[in-house]
Design an enzyme around this catalytic site. Sequence first.
Site, PDB file in Angstrom:
ATOM      1  N   SER A   1      80.511  72.702  59.172  1.00  9.69           N
ATOM      2  CA  SER A   1      79.878  71.785  60.121  1.00  9.69           C
ATOM      3  C   SER A   1      78.414  71.583  59.780  1.00  9.69           C
ATOM      4  O   SER A   1      77.764  70.759  60.386  1.00  9.69           O
ATOM      5  CB  SER A   1      80.059  72.259  61.564  1.00  9.69           C
ATOM      6  OG  SER A   1      80.011  73.639  61.661  1.00  9.69           O
TER       7      SER A   1
ATOM      8  N   GLU B   1      85.048  63.372  60.023  1.00  9.44           N
ATOM      9  CA  GLU B   1      83.903  62.876  59.249  1.00  9.44           C
ATOM     10  C   GLU B   1      84.184  63.177  57.783  1.00  9.44           C
ATOM     11  O   GLU B   1      84.578  64.302  57.438  1.00  9.44           O
ATOM     12  CB  GLU B   1      82.626  63.630  59.648  1.00  9.44           C
ATOM     13  CG  GLU B   1      81.910  63.061  60.840  1.00  9.44           C
ATOM     14  CD  GLU B   1      80.651  63.855  61.192  1.00  9.44           C
ATOM     15  OE1 GLU B   1      79.577  63.270  61.243  1.00  9.44           O
ATOM     16  OE2 GLU B   1      80.770  65.073  61.445  1.00  9.44           O
TER      17      GLU B   1
ATOM     18  N   ASN C   1      76.947  66.699  64.219  1.00  7.58           N
ATOM     19  CA  ASN C   1      76.181  67.869  64.642  1.00  7.58           C
ATOM     20  C   ASN C   1      74.688  67.612  64.740  1.00  7.58           C
ATOM     21  O   ASN C   1      73.973  68.338  65.441  1.00  7.58           O
ATOM     22  CB  ASN C   1      76.503  69.075  63.763  1.00  7.58           C
ATOM     23  CG  ASN C   1      77.839  69.653  64.175  1.00  7.58           C
ATOM     24  OD1 ASN C   1      78.219  69.570  65.352  1.00  7.58           O
ATOM     25  ND2 ASN C   1      78.579  70.202  63.232  1.00  7.58           N
TER      26      ASN C   1
HETATM   27  N1  CAA Z   1      96.850  71.679  71.558  1.00  8.23           N
HETATM   28  C1  CAA Z   1      97.651  70.928  72.344  1.00  8.23           C
HETATM   29  N2  CAA Z   1      97.315  70.562  73.585  1.00  8.23           N
HETATM   30  C2  CAA Z   1      96.131  70.979  74.066  1.00  8.23           C
HETATM   31  C3  CAA Z   1      95.233  71.770  73.300  1.00  8.23           C
HETATM   32  C4  CAA Z   1      95.632  72.121  71.976  1.00  8.23           C
HETATM   33  N3  CAA Z   1      94.866  72.838  71.167  1.00  8.23           N
HETATM   34  N4  CAA Z   1      94.108  72.011  74.053  1.00  8.23           N
HETATM   35  C5  CAA Z   1      94.294  71.406  75.246  1.00  8.23           C
HETATM   36  N5  CAA Z   1      95.496  70.785  75.247  1.00  8.23           N
HETATM   37  C6  CAA Z   1      96.094  70.004  76.334  1.00  8.23           C
HETATM   38  C7  CAA Z   1      96.296  70.791  77.599  1.00  8.23           C
HETATM   39  O1  CAA Z   1      97.500  71.502  77.559  1.00  8.23           O
HETATM   40  C8  CAA Z   1      96.322  69.701  78.640  1.00  8.23           C
HETATM   41  O2  CAA Z   1      97.614  69.082  78.626  1.00  8.23           O
HETATM   42  P1  CAA Z   1      98.275  68.472  79.960  1.00  8.23           P
HETATM   43  O3  CAA Z   1      97.354  67.349  80.365  1.00  8.23           O
HETATM   44  O4  CAA Z   1      99.624  68.005  79.505  1.00  8.23           O
HETATM   45  O5  CAA Z   1      98.301  69.591  80.942  1.00  8.23           O
HETATM   46  C9  CAA Z   1      95.330  68.677  78.099  1.00  8.23           C
HETATM   47  O6  CAA Z   1      95.177  68.958  76.692  1.00  8.23           O
HETATM   48  C10 CAA Z   1      93.989  68.770  78.776  1.00  8.23           C
HETATM   49  O7  CAA Z   1      93.484  70.095  78.654  1.00  8.23           O
HETATM   50  P2  CAA Z   1      92.826  70.925  79.846  1.00  8.23           P
HETATM   51  O8  CAA Z   1      93.518  70.591  81.132  1.00  8.23           O
HETATM   52  O9  CAA Z   1      92.754  72.361  79.431  1.00  8.23           O
HETATM   53  O10 CAA Z   1      91.301  70.507  79.962  1.00  8.23           O
HETATM   54  P3  CAA Z   1      90.557  69.123  79.785  1.00  8.23           P
HETATM   55  O11 CAA Z   1      91.190  68.051  80.583  1.00  8.23           O
HETATM   56  O12 CAA Z   1      89.110  69.406  79.997  1.00  8.23           O
HETATM   57  O13 CAA Z   1      90.722  68.735  78.232  1.00  8.23           O
HETATM   58  C11 CAA Z   1      89.628  68.851  76.152  1.00  8.23           C
HETATM   59  C12 CAA Z   1      90.336  69.613  77.235  1.00  8.23           C
HETATM   60  C13 CAA Z   1      90.591  67.857  75.498  1.00  8.23           C
HETATM   61  C14 CAA Z   1      89.189  69.870  75.115  1.00  8.23           C
HETATM   62  C15 CAA Z   1      88.428  68.049  76.777  1.00  8.23           C
HETATM   63  O14 CAA Z   1      87.694  68.858  77.646  1.00  8.23           O
HETATM   64  C16 CAA Z   1      87.475  67.493  75.754  1.00  8.23           C
HETATM   65  O15 CAA Z   1      87.737  66.488  75.142  1.00  8.23           O
HETATM   66  N6  CAA Z   1      86.309  68.171  75.566  1.00  8.23           N
HETATM   67  C17 CAA Z   1      85.346  67.816  74.513  1.00  8.23           C
HETATM   68  C18 CAA Z   1      85.723  68.539  73.255  1.00  8.23           C
HETATM   69  C19 CAA Z   1      84.752  68.309  72.153  1.00  8.23           C
HETATM   70  O16 CAA Z   1      83.700  67.716  72.327  1.00  8.23           O
HETATM   71  N7  CAA Z   1      85.090  68.794  70.944  1.00  8.23           N
HETATM   72  C20 CAA Z   1      84.216  68.673  69.786  1.00  8.23           C
HETATM   73  C21 CAA Z   1      83.357  69.878  69.661  1.00  8.23           C
HETATM   74  S1  CAA Z   1      82.243  69.798  68.296  1.00  8.23           S
HETATM   75  C22 CAA Z   1      83.151  70.261  66.963  1.00  8.23           C
HETATM   76  O17 CAA Z   1      84.264  70.661  67.036  1.00  8.23           O
HETATM   77  C23 CAA Z   1      82.484  70.121  65.642  1.00  8.23           C
HETATM   78  C24 CAA Z   1      81.573  71.154  65.209  1.00  8.23           C
HETATM   79  O18 CAA Z   1      81.281  71.181  64.018  1.00  8.23           O
HETATM   80  C25 CAA Z   1      80.889  72.093  66.098  1.00  8.23           C
END
Ligand code: CAA
Length: 391
Positions: free
Chosen positions: A115, A148, A187
């Site tokens: 990252s 990316e 990032n």
């Molecule tokens: N696999 C399959 N399904 C998954 C899963 C996974 N790994 N993680 C979550 N889900 C599913 C859940 O089971 C849930 O399904 P249902 O709706 O059928 O019940 C659904 O996704 C929603 O999950 P939650 O109810 O737990 O919570 P949420 O509504 O908050 O969604 C999230 C979770 C999709 C992660 C959402 O909060 C989100 O989009 N957050 C932002 C994430 C983000 O910004 N990621 C990037 C980070 S930066 C990075 O990664 C790069 C780096 O270099 C640092």
Amino acid sequence: MRIAVVGSGTMGHGIAEVAAMAGMEVKLIDISWDILNRAKERMYDSLKRLHERGTIRETPDTVMSRIEISVSYDVAKDVDFAIEAVPEILELKRKVFQELDRVVPKESILATNTSSIPISDIGEITSRKEKVIGMHFFNPPPLMKLVEVIPSKYTSEDVTRYTVELAKKMGKTPVRLRVEVPGFVSNRIFLRLLQEACREVESGEATIEEVDSSARNKLKLPMGIFELADYVGLDVAVDLWKVIVERGASDVKCSSYKERVDRKELGVKTGKGFYTYPAPGKYSKVSLPPESKVPPERIISLAVNEGAWLIENNIVNAEEIDTVMRLGFNFPKGLLEMADELGLDKILNALREIHSRGYEAYSPNPLLVKMVSQGQTGKSSGRGFYTYGKT
Ligand code: CAA
């Protein structure tokens, strides 16, 4: 198509799962069977959820049958493509790339999911630096649509094009950087959000919960900024901060992340960070106050300034920045689209006000200053980062 993934942690197991869902044969490599078996459970659990929701037709068992786990690199001897996803320690990456370079067929591409570490530094370790590229996934990989693609100064155009196509085959939307910059697009912008969130709290202007409430309830982001930091891992956040700042990005004084890492409170993975989670590795949405005094334009001001910098330096354009934030971070709309709606004059005022208090990093970008001085203040004026027709 055969693909190797090295490292089966948070990102590695997710990337392996994505490749297997796309019908690829996957070799997942890590240092111990314990770690690999845990990764297998996590992939199975995720596939089960995706199957139950109807996102995938195949059963979890069918998808899993395409994944082979191994503690030896030998399984990578006939792969077409390899992706490294081990912790962000250059020495460790160096070892992994030396192994991959030795085992993987000479014509195959080696990608890194780093990252923040420069792709050129990683490429130089190998005997095929024109075939080494950045392929940066987002957490959780099965849900996040963005990849990316970051060519280093050595990467050939063919390799870049191939990687862009591979990302599409994996069901992802690739955003390709024209030139490599530390922290890439994602990032660099994430860092600015982390910095402003920290400044809000450490200057006494707001609480952690107020910052996150404003992010979630006013900007409609899926997570608050501190909540997202917990989700990504506070150690990861501190690492990427360090790497990007060491390579020239301006710093903002902040101890909130680092002091938690020193206490081994790394966020969701340890069950505690800024917030407390049900169990280590188990995320559940944090509860936040419905109201917050934090203006949304202030939270994104530094990130928008960074966006202007990326455009000014011809790294990506406004649409690409917005694709990164929508598909990599699940923003409901693009960062610059939000800025246009809130008003670029307001964003600029927020930057100027904070800058006047001695925060050098908030020095407004010349492009943003020029836009506002020319009356391009966003949606209400008909022009900002985008052009708007009369309604
Ligand atoms: N696999 C399959 N399904 C998954 C899963 C996974 N790994 N993680 C979550 N889900 C599913 C859940 O089971 C849930 O399904 P249902 O709706 O059928 O019940 C659904 O996704 C929603 O999950 P939650 O109810 O737990 O919570 P949420 O509504 O908050 O969604 C999230 C979770 C999709 C992660 C959402 O909060 C989100 O989009 N957050 C932002 C994430 C983000 O910004 N990621 C990037 C980070 S930066 C990075 O990664 C790069 C780096 O270099 C640092």
